[in-house]
Motif scaffolding. Sequence first.
Motif, short mmCIF file in Angstrom:
data_model
loop_
_atom_site.label_atom_id
_atom_site.label_comp_id
_atom_site.label_asym_id
_atom_site.label_seq_id
_atom_site.Cartn_x
_atom_site.Cartn_y
_atom_site.Cartn_z
N ALA A 270 -24.83 38.61 -11.16
CA ALA A 270 -25.83 37.57 -11.46
C ALA A 270 -26.94 37.56 -10.41
CB ALA A 270 -25.14 36.21 -11.50
N LEU A 271 -28.11 37.06 -10.82
CA LEU A 271 -29.27 36.89 -9.93
C LEU A 271 -29.74 38.22 -9.34
CD1 LEU A 271 -28.37 33.52 -8.14
CD2 LEU A 271 -29.52 33.90 -10.32
N ARG A 272 -29.95 39.18 -10.21
CA ARG A 272 -30.48 40.47 -9.80
C ARG A 272 -32.00 40.47 -9.86
NH1 ARG A 272 -26.77 44.78 -10.39
NH2 ARG A 272 -24.86 44.15 -9.31
N ILE B 181 -35.12 36.72 -15.08
CA ILE B 181 -35.83 35.47 -15.32
C ILE B 181 -34.80 34.35 -15.30
CG2 ILE B 181 -37.18 34.13 -17.00
CD1 ILE B 181 -38.79 36.38 -15.86
N VAL B 182 -35.10 33.29 -14.55
CA VAL B 182 -34.17 32.16 -14.45
C VAL B 182 -34.92 30.88 -14.79
CG1 VAL B 182 -32.51 30.95 -13.01
CG2 VAL B 182 -32.97 33.38 -12.59
N THR B 183 -34.40 30.13 -15.75
CA THR B 183 -34.99 28.84 -16.08
C THR B 183 -34.46 27.79 -15.11
OG1 THR B 183 -33.32 27.96 -17.60
CG2 THR B 183 -34.85 29.60 -18.48
N THR B 184 -35.22 26.73 -14.89
CA THR B 184 -34.91 25.82 -13.78
C THR B 184 -34.56 24.41 -14.18
OG1 THR B 184 -37.25 25.27 -13.50
CG2 THR B 184 -36.39 27.14 -12.22
N GLN C 243 -36.14 40.13 -5.82
CA GLN C 243 -35.06 40.81 -5.12
C GLN C 243 -33.73 40.19 -5.50
OE1 GLN C 243 -36.76 39.64 -1.28
NE2 GLN C 243 -34.83 38.59 -0.78
N ASP C 244 -32.66 40.93 -5.29
CA ASP C 244 -31.32 40.42 -5.59
C ASP C 244 -30.99 39.22 -4.70
OD1 ASP C 244 -31.15 42.60 -7.24
OD2 ASP C 244 -29.64 43.67 -6.06
N LEU C 245 -30.19 38.33 -5.25
CA LEU C 245 -29.56 37.26 -4.47
C LEU C 245 -28.05 37.45 -4.59
CD1 LEU C 245 -31.77 34.17 -5.49
CD2 LEU C 245 -31.69 35.28 -3.24
N PRO C 246 -27.49 38.38 -3.82
CA PRO C 246 -26.06 38.66 -3.94
C PRO C 246 -25.21 37.50 -3.43
CG PRO C 246 -26.99 39.84 -2.07
CD PRO C 246 -28.14 39.22 -2.80
N VAL C 247 -23.95 37.46 -3.88
CA VAL C 247 -23.02 36.45 -3.39
C VAL C 247 -22.87 36.62 -1.88
CG1 VAL C 247 -20.66 35.58 -3.49
CG2 VAL C 247 -21.80 36.33 -5.58
N ARG C 248 -23.02 35.52 -1.15
CA ARG C 248 -22.88 35.56 0.30
C ARG C 248 -21.56 34.93 0.72
NH1 ARG C 248 -28.67 33.71 3.06
NH2 ARG C 248 -29.72 35.73 2.87
#
Length: 215
Positions: A174-176, A180-183, A63-68
Motif C-alpha cells: 500500500a501507498l506506493r 492516488i489517495v482520496t482524503t 514516493q513510496d510510504l513503506p511500513v515503518r
Amino acid sequence: MEVQSQLSKLEGVNASAWKVAKSSDGTPVAAPVHPYLDNPSDPIIAWRKGMKIEVEIAVKLRQDLPVRTDRAYDRDDVEAAISEAYLGAELVWSGISEGGSISFLAFLADRLGNMGYVRGPALPLAVLEPGSTFPLRLLLNNQVAFDAAGQHPTKDALTWLCDYANNPFRPAAALRAGSIVTTGSLCGAIEITDPGDVSINLGEQVLLNFAVRSL
C-alpha cells in the motif's frame, strides 16, 4: 482486508487509487477505489438507488510510504511524499443495505461502499494546509445540493492518510509511488436521488462535470 483483496481481484480492480478512512473503533483503514476515472473528457458512472456523492481532494504520491517499524511518519513526511492534489468526487453505495452499521468488517470488505471515483482538475498544493476551507457548489441535475464552505471533517485533509501510513498492519504494497489517495469529503455524503448530471465548482474556476446513468 484479505476478503476485500479477493473480491477486487474477481472484479479486475486495478489498485492504483485508494480511499482512506477510520473504522468504528478508530483503526485506520483503506480500500481500492473502483472504477477510477482519471480526468476523462465525458465521464459516466453507473447510478444506483441510494447512491451518495462526496466531493473530495485527492493526492498523488511521488514516493513510496513503506511500513515503518523504527519511527512514525509525521505530517511533514507525508506531505513531502505528495506531488499533486486534485479535485475529485467519490460515489458511495454499498451492497450491504445497513452499510457499516451492522458489521464494519463486512463494509470494509465491500471496499467501504465505494462505487466509483472521478478525478478532476489539478489543485494547488496549498489546499492541503490545515484549516483550509473552500467555496464549494454542487449541482445535481441543475439543482443546488450544496453551496457553502467546504472543509475536511478533521479540518486537515491529510489526517486519515497520515494515520493509515502509520498503521503497522497495512499491506506492505500500500501507498506506493504513483498511487492516488482520496482524503475525505468536504461536504459530507449527499444522496443522488435520480440519474443525471453532476457539476462541481470549487472556488472561482475549478470545475468538474460528469454524469451518473442507469446502465
